[in-house]
Scaffold this motif. Structure first.
Motif, PDB file in Angstrom:
ATOM      1  N   PRO A 297      70.172 -21.075  42.751  1.00 51.14           N
ATOM      2  CA  PRO A 297      68.884 -19.691  42.719  1.00 51.14           C
ATOM      3  C   PRO A 297      68.381 -19.042  42.802  1.00 51.14           C
ATOM      4  O   PRO A 297      67.441 -18.439  42.434  1.00 51.14           O
ATOM      5  CB  PRO A 297      70.052 -19.797  43.930  1.00 51.14           C
ATOM      6  CG  PRO A 297      71.045 -20.105  43.837  1.00 51.14           C
ATOM      7  CD  PRO A 297      71.204 -20.872  42.743  1.00 51.14           C
ATOM      8  N   ILE A 298      68.876 -18.875  41.359  1.00 50.15           N
ATOM      9  CA  ILE A 298      68.748 -17.224  40.533  1.00 50.15           C
ATOM     10  C   ILE A 298      67.571 -17.404  39.866  1.00 50.15           C
ATOM     11  O   ILE A 298      67.263 -16.650  39.720  1.00 50.15           O
ATOM     12  CB  ILE A 298      70.147 -16.792  39.140  1.00 50.15           C
ATOM     13  CG1 ILE A 298      71.168 -16.082  40.043  1.00 50.15           C
ATOM     14  CG2 ILE A 298      69.694 -15.775  38.936  1.00 50.15           C
ATOM     15  CD1 ILE A 298      72.165 -16.113  39.088  1.00 50.15           C
ATOM     16  N   GLY A 299      67.403 -18.998  39.024  1.00 47.58           N
ATOM     17  CA  GLY A 299      66.016 -19.021  38.400  1.00 47.58           C
ATOM     18  C   GLY A 299      64.983 -19.573  39.594  1.00 47.58           C
ATOM     19  O   GLY A 299      64.129 -19.355  39.074  1.00 47.58           O
ATOM     20  N   HIS A 300      65.508 -19.815  41.066  1.00 41.51           N
ATOM     21  CA  HIS A 300      64.561 -20.475  41.459  1.00 41.51           C
ATOM     22  C   HIS A 300      64.343 -18.737  42.500  1.00 41.51           C
ATOM     23  O   HIS A 300      62.430 -19.223  42.999  1.00 41.51           O
ATOM     24  CB  HIS A 300      65.186 -21.600  42.715  1.00 41.51           C
ATOM     25  CG  HIS A 300      65.189 -22.116  42.113  1.00 41.51           C
ATOM     26  ND1 HIS A 300      64.233 -23.279  42.080  1.00 41.51           N
ATOM     27  CD2 HIS A 300      66.284 -23.412  42.060  1.00 41.51           C
ATOM     28  CE1 HIS A 300      64.187 -24.574  41.303  1.00 41.51           C
ATOM     29  NE2 HIS A 300      65.873 -24.704  41.418  1.00 41.51           N
ATOM     30  N   LEU A 301      64.434 -17.860  42.346  1.00 42.03           N
ATOM     31  CA  LEU A 301      64.091 -16.927  42.885  1.00 42.03           C
ATOM     32  C   LEU A 301      63.781 -15.403  42.101  1.00 42.03           C
ATOM     33  O   LEU A 301      64.645 -14.092  42.268  1.00 42.03           O
ATOM     34  CB  LEU A 301      64.957 -16.492  43.758  1.00 42.03           C
ATOM     35  CG  LEU A 301      65.738 -17.748  45.366  1.00 42.03           C
ATOM     36  CD1 LEU A 301      66.365 -17.150  45.885  1.00 42.03           C
ATOM     37  CD2 LEU A 301      64.342 -17.414  46.159  1.00 42.03           C
ATOM     38  N   PRO A 302      63.267 -15.185  41.219  1.00 37.61           N
ATOM     39  CA  PRO A 302      62.976 -14.417  39.941  1.00 37.61           C
ATOM     40  C   PRO A 302      62.343 -12.774  40.953  1.00 37.61           C
ATOM     41  O   PRO A 302      63.067 -11.773  40.383  1.00 37.61           O
ATOM     42  CB  PRO A 302      62.165 -15.169  39.293  1.00 37.61           C
ATOM     43  CG  PRO A 302      61.200 -15.780  40.095  1.00 37.61           C
ATOM     44  CD  PRO A 302      62.116 -16.791  40.744  1.00 37.61           C
ATOM     45  N   ASP A 303      61.961 -13.275  42.105  1.00 36.82           N
ATOM     46  CA  ASP A 303      61.914 -12.552  42.869  1.00 36.82           C
ATOM     47  C   ASP A 303      62.016 -11.147  43.909  1.00 36.82           C
ATOM     48  O   ASP A 303      62.301 -10.046  43.697  1.00 36.82           O
ATOM     49  CB  ASP A 303      59.393 -12.577  43.849  1.00 36.82           C
ATOM     50  CG  ASP A 303      60.319 -13.654  44.256  1.00 36.82           C
ATOM     51  OD1 ASP A 303      61.358 -14.355  44.134  1.00 36.82           O
ATOM     52  OD2 ASP A 303      59.743 -13.774  45.569  1.00 36.82           O
ATOM     53  N   VAL A 304      63.421 -12.376  44.001  1.00 34.74           N
ATOM     54  CA  VAL A 304      64.287 -11.018  45.017  1.00 34.74           C
ATOM     55  C   VAL A 304      65.333 -10.141  44.085  1.00 34.74           C
ATOM     56  O   VAL A 304      66.127 -10.200  42.736  1.00 34.74           O
ATOM     57  CB  VAL A 304      65.582 -12.292  45.313  1.00 34.74           C
ATOM     58  CG1 VAL A 304      66.649 -12.067  46.404  1.00 34.74           C
ATOM     59  CG2 VAL A 304      65.078 -13.315  46.312  1.00 34.74           C
ATOM     60  N   PRO A 305      65.509  -9.170  43.933  1.00 34.02           N
ATOM     61  CA  PRO A 305      66.322  -8.097  43.811  1.00 34.02           C
ATOM     62  C   PRO A 305      67.392  -8.418  43.764  1.00 34.02           C
ATOM     63  O   PRO A 305      68.740  -9.106  44.449  1.00 34.02           O
ATOM     64  CB  PRO A 305      66.323  -6.485  44.935  1.00 34.02           C
ATOM     65  CG  PRO A 305      64.687  -7.001  45.629  1.00 34.02           C
ATOM     66  CD  PRO A 305      64.883  -8.695  45.944  1.00 34.02           C
ATOM     67  N   ASP A 306      67.946  -8.612  42.869  1.00 29.29           N
ATOM     68  CA  ASP A 306      69.918  -8.405  41.978  1.00 29.29           C
ATOM     69  C   ASP A 306      70.182  -8.406  43.007  1.00 29.29           C
ATOM     70  O   ASP A 306      71.564  -9.349  43.551  1.00 29.29           O
ATOM     71  CB  ASP A 306      70.550  -7.584  40.571  1.00 29.29           C
ATOM     72  CG  ASP A 306      69.316  -8.115  39.838  1.00 29.29           C
ATOM     73  OD1 ASP A 306      68.618  -9.371  39.920  1.00 29.29           O
ATOM     74  OD2 ASP A 306      69.575  -8.036  38.446  1.00 29.29           O
ATOM     75  N   ASP A 307      70.294  -6.652  43.259  1.00 31.80           N
ATOM     76  CA  ASP A 307      71.587  -6.830  44.786  1.00 31.80           C
ATOM     77  C   ASP A 307      71.787  -7.549  46.091  1.00 31.80           C
ATOM     78  O   ASP A 307      72.469  -8.183  46.934  1.00 31.80           O
ATOM     79  CB  ASP A 307      71.907  -5.402  44.642  1.00 31.80           C
ATOM     80  CG  ASP A 307      70.364  -4.897  45.825  1.00 31.80           C
ATOM     81  OD1 ASP A 307      69.421  -5.779  45.639  1.00 31.80           O
ATOM     82  OD2 ASP A 307      70.251  -3.963  45.996  1.00 31.80           O
TER      83      ASP A 307
END
Length: 106
Positions: A73-83
């Protein structure tokens, strides 16, 4: 432990995307056939996540779909803020593992 792993992955997002989604990384080591298979696999995974998430999902639905398909999911959602992504990843992992509590300590 899970929170620490998520923190490392989020702290190195670009590297994780490169390792998990860019098949050219493997070409020099494993050859062109492996690169082609990795590219096809990444495409299949992306499509499966789309289908699992359903029509017009929000990013949280896409996180769940990626987790359910055991993908990145990290690679699929680069636009979502880390926290926010961290909290949702841990919430989803807790649900999958049948645990209570959301994000746990940082």
């Amino acid at each position: 432990m899970l929170g620490g792993c998520v923190d490392v992955m989020l702290g190195h997002r670009e590297t994780m995307v490169l390792l998990l989604r860019d098949a050219s990384v493997y070409g020099s080591v494993y050859g062109d056939e492996t690169t082609e298979l990795m590219s096809r696999g990444a495409g299949i995974t992306s499509r499966a996540v789309e289908l699992l998430a359903g029509p017009d999902p929000d990013w949280r639905g896409r996180v769940r779909a990626a987790q359910a398909f055991a993908t990145d999911p990290i690679g699929h959602l680069p636009d979502v803020p880390d926290d926010e992504l961290r909290e949702e990843l841990l919430r989803g992992a807790s649900a999958i593992l049948g645990s209570t509590g959301a994000a746990g300590p940082r």
